[in-house]
Design a protein around this motif. Sequence first.
Motif, mmCIF file in Angstrom:
data_model
loop_
_atom_site.group_PDB
_atom_site.id
_atom_site.type_symbol
_atom_site.label_atom_id
_atom_site.label_comp_id
_atom_site.label_asym_id
_atom_site.label_seq_id
_atom_site.Cartn_x
_atom_site.Cartn_y
_atom_site.Cartn_z
ATOM 1 N N MET A 122 42.322 39.414 61.745
ATOM 2 C CA MET A 122 41.253 40.004 60.944
ATOM 3 C C MET A 122 41.829 40.515 59.631
ATOM 4 S SD MET A 122 38.641 43.112 61.920
ATOM 5 C CE MET A 122 37.961 42.152 63.273
ATOM 6 N N ILE A 123 41.229 40.174 58.520
ATOM 7 C CA ILE A 123 41.743 40.546 57.213
ATOM 8 C C ILE A 123 41.064 41.817 56.700
ATOM 9 C CG2 ILE A 123 42.344 38.179 56.584
ATOM 10 C CD1 ILE A 123 39.768 38.055 54.985
ATOM 11 N N ALA A 124 41.748 42.502 55.787
ATOM 12 C CA ALA A 124 41.195 43.706 55.184
ATOM 13 C C ALA A 124 40.247 43.325 54.055
ATOM 14 C CB ALA A 124 42.327 44.592 54.658
ATOM 15 N N GLY A 125 39.105 43.979 53.997
ATOM 16 C CA GLY A 125 38.127 43.688 52.959
ATOM 17 C C GLY A 125 37.600 44.949 52.305
ATOM 18 N N ARG A 126 36.361 44.861 51.818
ATOM 19 C CA ARG A 126 35.775 45.990 51.096
ATOM 20 C C ARG A 126 35.599 47.214 51.995
ATOM 21 N NH1 ARG A 126 32.772 41.745 48.776
ATOM 22 N NH2 ARG A 126 31.143 42.009 50.339
ATOM 23 N N GLU A 127 35.283 46.959 53.276
ATOM 24 C CA GLU A 127 35.060 48.088 54.175
ATOM 25 C C GLU A 127 36.320 48.952 54.296
ATOM 26 O OE1 GLU A 127 32.427 44.675 55.280
ATOM 27 O OE2 GLU A 127 34.575 44.942 54.915
ATOM 28 N N ILE B 165 30.707 52.555 43.359
ATOM 29 C CA ILE B 165 31.962 51.807 43.508
ATOM 30 C C ILE B 165 31.734 50.552 44.334
ATOM 31 C CG2 ILE B 165 34.277 51.857 44.514
ATOM 32 C CD1 ILE B 165 34.317 54.895 43.834
ATOM 33 N N LEU B 166 30.997 50.710 45.441
ATOM 34 C CA LEU B 166 30.732 49.567 46.323
ATOM 35 C C LEU B 166 29.931 48.494 45.593
ATOM 36 C CD1 LEU B 166 30.958 48.276 49.085
ATOM 37 C CD2 LEU B 166 28.909 49.548 49.787
ATOM 38 N N ALA B 167 28.996 48.912 44.762
ATOM 39 C CA ALA B 167 28.199 47.940 44.007
ATOM 40 C C ALA B 167 29.074 47.120 43.070
ATOM 41 C CB ALA B 167 27.108 48.665 43.215
ATOM 42 N N VAL B 168 30.025 47.785 42.434
ATOM 43 C CA VAL B 168 30.959 47.073 41.552
ATOM 44 C C VAL B 168 31.823 46.114 42.366
ATOM 45 C CG1 VAL B 168 32.926 47.321 40.006
ATOM 46 C CG2 VAL B 168 30.995 48.901 39.820
ATOM 47 N N LEU B 169 32.309 46.580 43.501
ATOM 48 C CA LEU B 169 33.167 45.740 44.339
ATOM 49 C C LEU B 169 32.416 44.511 44.838
ATOM 50 C CD1 LEU B 169 35.013 48.470 46.465
ATOM 51 C CD2 LEU B 169 35.894 47.225 44.485
ATOM 52 N N GLU B 170 31.132 44.663 45.144
ATOM 53 C CA GLU B 170 30.368 43.545 45.681
ATOM 54 C C GLU B 170 30.065 42.484 44.624
ATOM 55 O OE1 GLU B 170 27.064 45.592 47.397
ATOM 56 O OE2 GLU B 170 28.009 45.697 49.390
ATOM 57 N N GLU C 265 32.316 41.122 42.860
ATOM 58 C CA GLU C 265 33.461 40.212 42.847
ATOM 59 C C GLU C 265 33.911 39.945 44.279
ATOM 60 O OE1 GLU C 265 36.699 41.431 40.392
ATOM 61 O OE2 GLU C 265 35.414 42.117 38.755
ATOM 62 N N ILE C 266 34.523 38.802 44.492
ATOM 63 C CA ILE C 266 35.059 38.476 45.822
ATOM 64 C C ILE C 266 36.511 38.006 45.645
ATOM 65 C CG2 ILE C 266 34.721 37.193 47.968
ATOM 66 C CD1 ILE C 266 31.832 36.761 47.161
ATOM 67 N N PRO C 267 37.437 38.954 45.453
ATOM 68 C CA PRO C 267 38.842 38.559 45.305
ATOM 69 C C PRO C 267 39.439 38.197 46.660
ATOM 70 C CG PRO C 267 38.659 40.936 45.356
ATOM 71 C CD PRO C 267 37.246 40.411 45.404
ATOM 72 N N PRO C 268 40.582 37.544 46.662
ATOM 73 C CA PRO C 268 41.242 37.266 47.948
ATOM 74 C C PRO C 268 41.657 38.573 48.600
ATOM 75 C CG PRO C 268 42.690 36.766 46.105
ATOM 76 C CD PRO C 268 41.340 37.023 45.521
ATOM 77 N N PRO C 269 41.658 38.641 49.929
ATOM 78 C CA PRO C 269 41.996 39.892 50.617
ATOM 79 C C PRO C 269 43.465 40.270 50.386
ATOM 80 C CG PRO C 269 41.908 38.095 52.179
ATOM 81 C CD PRO C 269 41.381 37.553 50.879
ATOM 82 N N PRO C 270 43.767 41.557 50.396
ATOM 83 C CA PRO C 270 45.157 41.972 50.181
ATOM 84 C C PRO C 270 46.034 41.645 51.377
ATOM 85 C CG PRO C 270 43.830 43.863 50.793
ATOM 86 C CD PRO C 270 42.882 42.717 50.622
ATOM 87 N N HIS C 271 47.299 41.465 51.107
ATOM 88 C CA HIS C 271 48.299 41.246 52.159
ATOM 89 C C HIS C 271 49.037 42.567 52.330
ATOM 90 C CE1 HIS C 271 50.829 38.539 54.597
ATOM 91 N NE2 HIS C 271 51.837 39.290 54.200
ATOM 92 N N LEU C 272 48.758 43.282 53.402
ATOM 93 C CA LEU C 272 49.260 44.646 53.551
ATOM 94 C C LEU C 272 50.656 44.725 54.159
ATOM 95 C CD1 LEU C 272 45.982 46.434 54.684
ATOM 96 C CD2 LEU C 272 46.905 46.119 52.380
ATOM 97 N N PHE C 273 51.181 43.603 54.632
ATOM 98 C CA PHE C 273 52.553 43.552 55.151
ATOM 99 C C PHE C 273 53.471 43.160 54.006
ATOM 100 C CE2 PHE C 273 55.771 40.910 57.641
ATOM 101 C CZ PHE C 273 56.480 42.022 58.088
ATOM 102 N N ARG C 274 54.593 43.856 53.851
ATOM 103 C CA ARG C 274 55.403 43.657 52.657
ATOM 104 C C ARG C 274 56.028 42.269 52.568
ATOM 105 N NH1 ARG C 274 60.999 46.414 51.467
ATOM 106 N NH2 ARG C 274 60.832 44.751 49.935
#
Length: 421
Positions: free
Chosen positions: A1-6, A25-30, A32-41
């Motif tokens: 499961m990837i990290a998203g706007r939630e 903030i949520l309205a601005v985020l919605e 755009e649909i960027p690729p999800p972040p990679h939280l592992f270094r």
Amino acid sequence: MIAGREELMEIIDLWGYSEEAQRKILAVLESEIPPPPHLFRYYGPEDGRGKVWQAERLFEETIGTRYALAVNSGTSALMAAIAAAGIGPGDEVIVPGYTFFASASVVVASRAIPVIADINDSLNLDPEDVRRRLTPQTKAVIVVHMQGMPADMDEIMAIARERDLLVIEDVAQACGGSYGGKKLGTIGDLGCFSFDFYKIAQSGEGGFVATDDEFLNMRAQSWHDTAACWRPDRYAAERREGELFCGENYRMSEMSGAVALAQIRKLEGHISRLQAAKRRVRERIIEHDGFSLRRQPDPAGDASTALVMFGPSPEGALAIMAAMRERGVGAGGRFDQTVRDWHVYNFWEHILEQKTVTEEGCPFTCPYYEGTLPEYGPEMCPRTLDLLGRSIHLGVAEDWTDEDAERIAEAINGAVAEVLG
């Protein structure tokens, strides 16, 4: 499961923005649909050069070392440094009697013997007592720069070089401070930093191990990542004895790395403002018989997070603190027999009573240890108890103005005059 706007909105909620602001903030985020972040270094789209990697490189540049390794806490930094230094069964490590317990507990966790030494009037490790406590089993000294103040590093390094000892600097409370023009954490063999909530630079939890030694850095790096062998060729055969061993997992996440990166950028500004604020108060304080200021081994390098003074006795210090509070300036003591403070060795019953995680009692019963155990006890460092018992501590705020400095100094001077005449 990837990290998203939630997940991002949960993080934003930590800052306490109103519901209305969060909806905007949520309205601005919605939009755009960027690729999800990679939280592992590691293994990310940036080939491992994400926020943690950037924080490491910026920290190297900021403090002036060849290597900086990000870890998940200051304690992890100390453990990785001890592992890198090869400290273990049969070894003794000198630690000060005034430091957070982690500085000593990591020695026991590495199966070495902690030797608790006195502090001096800088409230840091006393070089003279270090020399008195040396034995053939001494392998390293952990120097802690308490409450922003650099220790007497020239004397400590001279002792270490005479006896071929390793020096590990615990800079958890003094990140950004310096001694003799060199950043704290770069003078000894390894420097350990904490970025937890209460420190000068913060990432929630986090820390760094700094060194100029490639081999020590490689060993610390391996230890912090289950000994995954972060070498030029991680799958190659061992090039040098000591490269391959079993380790633990102290990695920093990309989220902590992002916060650390922003905090490192702000570090010099924080230190500059703290130093200016403390200097404005300190230069207005009038010395008095029975009352003195904490000694500064290097005034220019003091990270200036605390203003510490000494009364003539514990009772005198308490009276001065009470008189300061009556004048609107809160101050506290450091050592109170009724308060269990794990910054003071007197309460380290884990060590004083030789408590261990298993019933075998290692390292205190370790057959590899050929020395004589220190005589652990609540009175083993009398000067530490005396100095802390007479100390008066006032936290420094970087936004103190000249008017604040005048008010605070007047309260201190008035309180001292009232109590000591």
